[in-house]
Design an enzyme around this catalytic site. Structure first.
Site, PDB file in Angstrom:
ATOM      1  N   ARG A 147      -7.309   4.097  -7.587  1.00  0.00           N
ATOM      2  CA  ARG A 147      -7.278   4.243  -6.243  1.00  0.00           C
ATOM      3  C   ARG A 147      -7.433   5.405  -5.657  1.00  0.00           C
ATOM      4  O   ARG A 147      -6.838   6.543  -6.194  1.00  0.00           O
ATOM      5  CB  ARG A 147      -5.708   3.746  -5.687  1.00  0.00           C
ATOM      6  CG  ARG A 147      -5.557   3.688  -4.148  1.00  0.00           C
ATOM      7  CD  ARG A 147      -4.094   3.266  -3.813  1.00  0.00           C
ATOM      8  NE  ARG A 147      -3.484   4.421  -3.582  1.00  0.00           N
ATOM      9  CZ  ARG A 147      -2.195   4.385  -2.794  1.00  0.00           C
ATOM     10  NH1 ARG A 147      -1.733   3.423  -2.345  1.00  0.00           N
ATOM     11  NH2 ARG A 147      -1.688   5.397  -2.468  1.00  0.00           N
ATOM     12  N   TYR A 159      -0.138  10.289   4.195  1.00  0.00           N
ATOM     13  CA  TYR A 159       0.914   9.761   3.366  1.00  0.00           C
ATOM     14  C   TYR A 159      -0.294   9.301   1.974  1.00  0.00           C
ATOM     15  O   TYR A 159      -1.410   8.983   2.276  1.00  0.00           O
ATOM     16  CB  TYR A 159       1.120   8.348   3.868  1.00  0.00           C
ATOM     17  CG  TYR A 159       2.101   7.557   3.021  1.00  0.00           C
ATOM     18  CD1 TYR A 159       3.316   7.831   2.817  1.00  0.00           C
ATOM     19  CD2 TYR A 159       1.346   6.605   2.264  1.00  0.00           C
ATOM     20  CE1 TYR A 159       3.905   7.389   1.881  1.00  0.00           C
ATOM     21  CE2 TYR A 159       2.094   5.701   1.609  1.00  0.00           C
ATOM     22  CZ  TYR A 159       3.574   6.169   1.175  1.00  0.00           C
ATOM     23  OH  TYR A 159       4.284   5.453   0.522  1.00  0.00           O
ATOM     24  N   ASP A 220      -6.316   2.439   0.117  1.00  0.00           N
ATOM     25  CA  ASP A 220      -5.145   1.684   1.020  1.00  0.00           C
ATOM     26  C   ASP A 220      -5.222   2.339   2.138  1.00  0.00           C
ATOM     27  O   ASP A 220      -5.184   3.642   2.537  1.00  0.00           O
ATOM     28  CB  ASP A 220      -3.864   2.127  -0.025  1.00  0.00           C
ATOM     29  CG  ASP A 220      -2.571   1.435   0.534  1.00  0.00           C
ATOM     30  OD1 ASP A 220      -2.859   1.034   1.608  1.00  0.00           O
ATOM     31  OD2 ASP A 220      -1.575   1.073   0.041  1.00  0.00           O
ATOM     32  N   HIS A 222      -2.930   1.421   4.626  1.00  0.00           N
ATOM     33  CA  HIS A 222      -1.757   1.503   5.056  1.00  0.00           C
ATOM     34  C   HIS A 222      -1.483   1.023   6.372  1.00  0.00           C
ATOM     35  O   HIS A 222      -0.750   1.742   7.202  1.00  0.00           O
ATOM     36  CB  HIS A 222      -0.983   2.977   4.879  1.00  0.00           C
ATOM     37  CG  HIS A 222      -0.670   3.469   3.504  1.00  0.00           C
ATOM     38  ND1 HIS A 222       0.089   2.703   2.566  1.00  0.00           N
ATOM     39  CD2 HIS A 222      -1.479   4.303   2.723  1.00  0.00           C
ATOM     40  CE1 HIS A 222       0.078   3.341   1.501  1.00  0.00           C
ATOM     41  NE2 HIS A 222      -0.771   4.178   1.565  1.00  0.00           N
ATOM     42  N   GLU A 246      -7.123  -2.070   0.926  1.00  0.00           N
ATOM     43  CA  GLU A 246      -5.546  -2.751   1.170  1.00  0.00           C
ATOM     44  C   GLU A 246      -5.034  -2.392   2.318  1.00  0.00           C
ATOM     45  O   GLU A 246      -5.389  -1.452   2.840  1.00  0.00           O
ATOM     46  CB  GLU A 246      -4.812  -1.872  -0.149  1.00  0.00           C
ATOM     47  CG  GLU A 246      -3.278  -2.415  -0.139  1.00  0.00           C
ATOM     48  CD  GLU A 246      -2.556  -1.421  -1.144  1.00  0.00           C
ATOM     49  OE1 GLU A 246      -3.184  -0.955  -2.127  1.00  0.00           O
ATOM     50  OE2 GLU A 246      -1.530  -1.401  -0.966  1.00  0.00           O
ATOM     51  N   GLU A 272       1.894  -6.209   0.443  1.00  0.00           N
ATOM     52  CA  GLU A 272       3.193  -5.521  -0.236  1.00  0.00           C
ATOM     53  C   GLU A 272       4.227  -5.493   0.538  1.00  0.00           C
ATOM     54  O   GLU A 272       5.555  -5.312  -0.127  1.00  0.00           O
ATOM     55  CB  GLU A 272       2.724  -4.143  -0.663  1.00  0.00           C
ATOM     56  CG  GLU A 272       2.540  -3.085   0.488  1.00  0.00           C
ATOM     57  CD  GLU A 272       2.197  -1.660   0.050  1.00  0.00           C
ATOM     58  OE1 GLU A 272       1.328  -1.491  -0.769  1.00  0.00           O
ATOM     59  OE2 GLU A 272       2.768  -0.766   0.663  1.00  0.00           O
ATOM     60  N   ARG A 293      -0.837  -8.898  -2.799  1.00  0.00           N
ATOM     61  CA  ARG A 293      -0.152  -7.479  -3.199  1.00  0.00           C
ATOM     62  C   ARG A 293       1.226  -7.862  -3.429  1.00  0.00           C
ATOM     63  O   ARG A 293       1.965  -6.884  -3.786  1.00  0.00           O
ATOM     64  CB  ARG A 293      -0.447  -6.529  -2.058  1.00  0.00           C
ATOM     65  CG  ARG A 293      -1.821  -6.022  -1.985  1.00  0.00           C
ATOM     66  CD  ARG A 293      -2.429  -5.218  -2.834  1.00  0.00           C
ATOM     67  NE  ARG A 293      -1.576  -3.868  -2.889  1.00  0.00           N
ATOM     68  CZ  ARG A 293      -0.836  -3.311  -3.865  1.00  0.00           C
ATOM     69  NH1 ARG A 293      -0.964  -3.649  -5.203  1.00  0.00           N
ATOM     70  NH2 ARG A 293      -0.222  -1.945  -3.568  1.00  0.00           N
ATOM     71  N   GLU A 349      -0.995  -2.905 -10.028  1.00  0.00           N
ATOM     72  CA  GLU A 349      -0.798  -1.263  -9.784  1.00  0.00           C
ATOM     73  C   GLU A 349       0.248  -0.796 -10.782  1.00  0.00           C
ATOM     74  O   GLU A 349       1.182  -1.458 -11.028  1.00  0.00           O
ATOM     75  CB  GLU A 349      -0.375  -1.196  -8.232  1.00  0.00           C
ATOM     76  CG  GLU A 349       0.092   0.186  -7.838  1.00  0.00           C
ATOM     77  CD  GLU A 349       0.306   0.237  -6.332  1.00  0.00           C
ATOM     78  OE1 GLU A 349       1.100  -0.831  -5.824  1.00  0.00           O
ATOM     79  OE2 GLU A 349      -0.038   1.220  -5.686  1.00  0.00           O
ATOM     80  N   TRP A 412       2.339   2.229  10.307  1.00  0.00           N
ATOM     81  CA  TRP A 412       2.020   2.856   9.181  1.00  0.00           C
ATOM     82  C   TRP A 412       2.097   1.582   8.224  1.00  0.00           C
ATOM     83  O   TRP A 412       2.811   0.557   8.234  1.00  0.00           O
ATOM     84  CB  TRP A 412       2.656   3.770   8.740  1.00  0.00           C
ATOM     85  CG  TRP A 412       3.740   3.868   7.959  1.00  0.00           C
ATOM     86  CD1 TRP A 412       5.315   3.641   8.231  1.00  0.00           C
ATOM     87  CD2 TRP A 412       3.823   3.807   6.636  1.00  0.00           C
ATOM     88  NE1 TRP A 412       5.914   3.831   7.242  1.00  0.00           N
ATOM     89  CE2 TRP A 412       5.344   3.708   6.202  1.00  0.00           C
ATOM     90  CE3 TRP A 412       3.008   4.025   5.606  1.00  0.00           C
ATOM     91  CZ2 TRP A 412       5.751   3.868   4.768  1.00  0.00           C
ATOM     92  CZ3 TRP A 412       3.297   4.105   4.178  1.00  0.00           C
ATOM     93  CH2 TRP A 412       4.777   3.980   4.022  1.00  0.00           C
TER      94      TRP A 412
HETATM   95  O1  EZ4 Z   1       3.893   2.574   0.648  1.00  0.00           O
HETATM   96  O2  EZ4 Z   1       5.458   1.891  -2.213  1.00  0.00           O
HETATM   97  O3  EZ4 Z   1       0.057   0.528  -2.293  1.00  0.00           O
HETATM   98  N1  EZ4 Z   1       1.221   1.208  -2.720  1.00  0.00           N
HETATM   99  C1  EZ4 Z   1       1.682   1.671  -1.449  1.00  0.00           C
HETATM  100  C2  EZ4 Z   1       2.983   2.511  -1.757  1.00  0.00           C
HETATM  101  C3  EZ4 Z   1       4.047   1.923  -0.674  1.00  0.00           C
HETATM  102  C4  EZ4 Z   1       5.464   2.352  -1.130  1.00  0.00           C
HETATM  103  C5  EZ4 Z   1       6.566   1.779  -0.003  1.00  0.00           C
HETATM  104  O4  EZ4 Z   1       7.760   1.840  -0.724  1.00  0.00           O
HETATM  105  O5  EZ4 Z   1       1.192   1.493  -0.466  1.00  0.00           O
HETATM  106  O6  EZ4 Z   1       2.981   3.903  -1.686  1.00  0.00           O
HETATM  107 CO    CO Z   2      -0.025  -0.070  -0.529  1.00  0.00          CO
END
Ligand code: EZ4
Ligand code: CO
Length: 412
Positions: A147, A159, A220, A222, A246, A272, A293, A349, A412
């Site tokens: 990733r 992030y 990702d 987010h 993602e 997730e 996920r 992952e 986010w």
């Molecule tokens: O934001 O695990 O794909 N992984 C992620 C992680 C999540 C954190 C949240 O607890 O997006 O970094």
């Molecule tokens: Co994620």
């Protein structure tokens, strides 16, 4: 096999973990992960106050019935706290059942459908050169799928960018991105979607030129984009052949992915922060995603996630279970047994835990040449050292959040 002891263990070796340990009258014990990043103690209270009293005296072999009892009798269904608590009970019971059978858990789930699990790691950097170094270091650790997250020019902090590289024996250089920071308040980060949409395709172009066409790459977003912005990102990344993109849009609205899907052939992954099959109902039936996920830890355990993944399999959707450091080694092991058994495994992952975490959780799964192996120890193959766990008391920690230039809190 009567449950006669139920302990909720909170420990914070490299980060906070919540673990449920169930013990039966014939001396077997099982572990379940109940870690909910940044809201850990809510699950601790749910378990200690409302679930543990219901477990003492129950038959440990009745896994499906216990799941249905905890889910339906509460009246208040679903939600991350409830489903993490139920997941911990469920995995601990599967661990016990597999130990009683003298088998690794994947055998009880139907046996192995493959030899090992392809896993991806997290490369990141503030510049393309830093990203290249991070990718190379992941390749040296064996990762075969990676990733890629990048800083965005003009934004101070974003992030998913590891700020430090550390060296650990047996693991080599680790770019340690810990999702939650310890402290009394969450870190504030900044965000600008237009700057992000301009920059990310240039990063993947550079990575493809440097590393070639073969390396599976993931990204990702987010949950930060609107459907039309997400469609544009998917389209602009098509030339770089991503394994998946993602969490493009906020997770609550499944219908948003209809619009995204009309505009791009980039494979999509989401889930997730989903916690039941109802979060997936529309996107599975309409084939709006390619990878699911959900983690065992946040989706009601093996019992529920197996059903969700089998539903997804009918629509050619594969697993891509969440595996950051906030899934404990117990949760990771459970994911590996499930991933080994199901037919529609996609990728796992895998962010390696630190040495302190490894000292608390004795693990028998192994990592070799980019693949995870669940191992053949009876149960899920993880034990918790209570003395070691006791050395690391809980520390308040929060995920960061972000604001736009004018101060507005952003998704986010
Ligand atoms: O934001 O695990 O794909 N992984 C992620 C992680 C999540 C954190 C949240 O607890 O997006 O970094
Ligand atoms: Co994620």
């Amino acid at each position: 096999m009567i449950i006669d002891k139920a302990e909720v263990i909170v420990t914070s070796p490299d980060r906070n973990f919540v673990t449920l340990k169930l013990t039966t009258d014939d001396g077997l014990s099982g572990l379940g992960d109940a870690t909910l990043n940044g809201r850990e103690l809510a699950v601790v209270a749910y378990l200690r106050e409302h679930v543990v009293p219901l477990l003492i005296g129950r038959d440990a072999s009745s896994i499906e019935d216990t799941w249905q009892f905890l889910y339906r009798s509460a009246y208040w269904r679903r939600g991350p706290v409830t489903m993490a608590a139920i997941a911990a009970v469920d995995v601990a019971l599967w661990d016990i059942k597999a130990k009683a059978a003298g088998m690794p858990l994947y055998q009880l789930l139907g046996g192995a459908s493959r030899t090992g699990l392809l896993a991806y790691g997290h490369a990141s950097g503030k510049t393309n050169d830093e990203i290249f170094d991070s990718i190379r270091s992941h390749q040296e650790q064996g990762y075969k799928a990676i990733r890629v997250q990048s800083a965005v020019p003009g934004l101070n902090s974003i992030y998913g960018i590891a700020s430090n590289a550390t060296f650990e024996a047996n693991k080599g250089v680790r770019y340690d991105h810990e999702p939650a920071q310890r402290g009394a308040l969450p870190n504030e980060e900044d965000w600008d979607t237009r700057a992000y949409l301009r920059h990310i395709p240039t990063v993947f172009e550079a990575v493809r030129i440097e590393f070639g066409a073969e390396l599976p790459l993931l990204h990702d977003a987010h949950h930060r984009l609107t459907p039309i912005q997400a469609a544009r990102l998917g389209k602009s990344l098509e030339p770089y052949d991503l394994f998946w993109i993602e969490d493009l849009t906020p997770a609550e609205n499944q219908e948003a992915l209809r619009l995204v899907r009309q505009h791009t052939t980039s494979p999509l992954a989401i889930g997730e922060i989903f916690n039941t099959v109802w979060d997936y109902q529309l996107i599975i039936r309409e084939q709006l995603i390619d990878y699911e996920r959900s983690a065992v830890t946040h989706t009601g355990g093996i019992t529920h996630l197996k059903k969700v993944l089998e539903f997804a399999a009918q629509y050619q959707i594969k697993s891509g279970m969440h595996g950051p450091t906030d899934i404990s080694p117990v949760g990771m092991a459970a994911a590996m047994h499930l991933g080994l058994a199901i037919h529609n495994f996609g990728i796992q992952e895998y962010m390696m835990h630190g040495a302190k975490t490894d000292s608390v959780f004795e693990q028998s799964f192994t990592w070799n040449d980019g693949m995870l192996y669940a191992g053949d120890k009876p149960g899920i193959g993880v034990e918790l050292d209570l003395d070691e766990a006791g050395r690391y008391p809980y520390v308040q920690a929060y995920l960061p959040y972000n604001r736009l230039a004018d101060g507005t809190v952003h998704d986010w």
